[in-house]
Design a protein around this motif. Sequence first.
Motif, PDB file in Angstrom:
ATOM      1  N   VAL A 187      11.355   4.044   9.359  1.00 36.57           N
ATOM      2  CA  VAL A 187      10.427   2.757   9.012  1.00 36.57           C
ATOM      3  C   VAL A 187       9.887   2.947   8.886  1.00 36.57           C
ATOM      4  O   VAL A 187       9.112   2.823   6.887  1.00 36.57           O
ATOM      5  CB  VAL A 187      10.320   2.192  10.226  1.00 36.57           C
ATOM      6  CG1 VAL A 187       9.898   0.299  10.033  1.00 36.57           C
ATOM      7  CG2 VAL A 187      12.314   0.886  10.734  1.00 36.57           C
ATOM      8  N   ALA A 188       8.922   4.191   9.283  1.00 32.12           N
ATOM      9  CA  ALA A 188       7.365   3.884   8.950  1.00 32.12           C
ATOM     10  C   ALA A 188       7.231   4.808   7.505  1.00 32.12           C
ATOM     11  O   ALA A 188       6.334   4.283   6.653  1.00 32.12           O
ATOM     12  CB  ALA A 188       6.768   4.732  10.061  1.00 32.12           C
ATOM     13  N   ILE A 189       7.538   5.417   7.863  1.00 30.65           N
ATOM     14  CA  ILE A 189       7.910   6.743   6.449  1.00 30.65           C
ATOM     15  C   ILE A 189       8.628   5.717   5.280  1.00 30.65           C
ATOM     16  O   ILE A 189       7.960   5.471   4.403  1.00 30.65           O
ATOM     17  CB  ILE A 189       8.372   8.221   6.554  1.00 30.65           C
ATOM     18  CG1 ILE A 189       7.982   8.913   7.828  1.00 30.65           C
ATOM     19  CG2 ILE A 189       9.315   8.458   5.648  1.00 30.65           C
ATOM     20  CD1 ILE A 189       8.463   9.963   7.870  1.00 30.65           C
ATOM     21  N   ALA A 190       9.472   4.538   5.385  1.00 28.02           N
ATOM     22  CA  ALA A 190      10.230   3.918   4.383  1.00 28.02           C
ATOM     23  C   ALA A 190       9.379   3.272   3.886  1.00 28.02           C
ATOM     24  O   ALA A 190       9.373   3.307   2.873  1.00 28.02           O
ATOM     25  CB  ALA A 190      11.123   2.929   4.630  1.00 28.02           C
ATOM     26  N   GLY A 191       8.237   2.647   4.384  1.00 26.43           N
ATOM     27  CA  GLY A 191       6.938   1.977   4.102  1.00 26.43           C
ATOM     28  C   GLY A 191       5.769   2.782   2.752  1.00 26.43           C
ATOM     29  O   GLY A 191       5.394   2.175   2.322  1.00 26.43           O
ATOM     30  N   ILE A 192       6.091   3.957   3.404  1.00 27.06           N
ATOM     31  CA  ILE A 192       5.329   4.610   2.654  1.00 27.06           C
ATOM     32  C   ILE A 192       6.331   5.071   1.090  1.00 27.06           C
ATOM     33  O   ILE A 192       4.956   5.113   0.468  1.00 27.06           O
ATOM     34  CB  ILE A 192       4.546   6.144   3.362  1.00 27.06           C
ATOM     35  CG1 ILE A 192       3.763   5.687   4.418  1.00 27.06           C
ATOM     36  CG2 ILE A 192       3.513   7.179   1.830  1.00 27.06           C
ATOM     37  CD1 ILE A 192       2.516   5.298   4.629  1.00 27.06           C
TER      38      ILE A 192
END
Length: 321
Positions: A187-192
Amino acid sequence: MEKLTSNEKQLQKQYMNEIKLDRKNKKEFDYSGDIILDDVSYTYSRKTPFEFRALDNATIAIDKGKITCVIGTTGSGKSTLIQLTNGLIITETGRTRIGDYQIPAATKKIKEVKKLRREIGLVFQFPEYQLFQDTVEKDISFGPINLGGNKEEAIKAVPELLKTVDLPVEFIKRSPFELSGGQKRRVAIAGIVAMNGNTLVLDEPTGGLDPQGEEDFMNLFLGLNKNQGKRIIMVTHNMDQVLRLADEVIVMNKGKVIDKGTPFEVFADHELLKQIEIEPPKIYQLIYKLKAQGLDLTGFAIRDIDDFVKAYSTTMKKKEG
């Protein structure tokens, strides 16, 4: 921080004049070109007993469109180097160039910081700790909205982003804090990725994951590079990951860049790895043993066991022929 030499002061003045002209003549900058860190330095805890010069007049170019891994022992300057790429920290000497955009040393404020950070997404170690919204949808869309993007478009893009990081679309309304560690990281990487920049900068992105989790994330990064053309810059201690992913490897030691090359060139240099106290990939440990016995495979581009078998067969045929 050490005092600047007269030459360094003159260069800083030149760089400031260049950037003033750039801002006067250009309405938009192109951040997609090579990233050039030109004579960069950085000191932590200045003027204290804990003062530490993490970067010492280092110079390196990071090519567009490639996967570049940065290696070196703890304290060699790896993480500090990559933080210069999106202006999270500012060099004390020289300048940082991202495409045709410049950040001279000692710049007080980056005027285009939102555009820069939209283009250069920095993912820290354990990015799941950066999650704070109450739904996955809000967390993924937060970055582009916060950086001035259209809210409706940012939210509309979330389902596709979940697919990109191999998460079910049904997660969209769930709390990120209900997910597993690996899912949170996705999820965190998707946000980037949501910010749709051309570069992802990753600091030990697979730390704490099990072998399958590491494999999944390596596939994710490869896909983002090969399918979407994103430049990937990754700091890692895992040399097997470097061998598998990297187009180029930057080698750091005591705040300086001491080598740059393909993973095959870097790992073929056993003396270099011993100098920086880095354990080579497993397959290269075997290659070194064979070389010591008179069978040299270091001239081949070997990433995996299939490459090794081909190189071994080719070399043995030449010996027999």
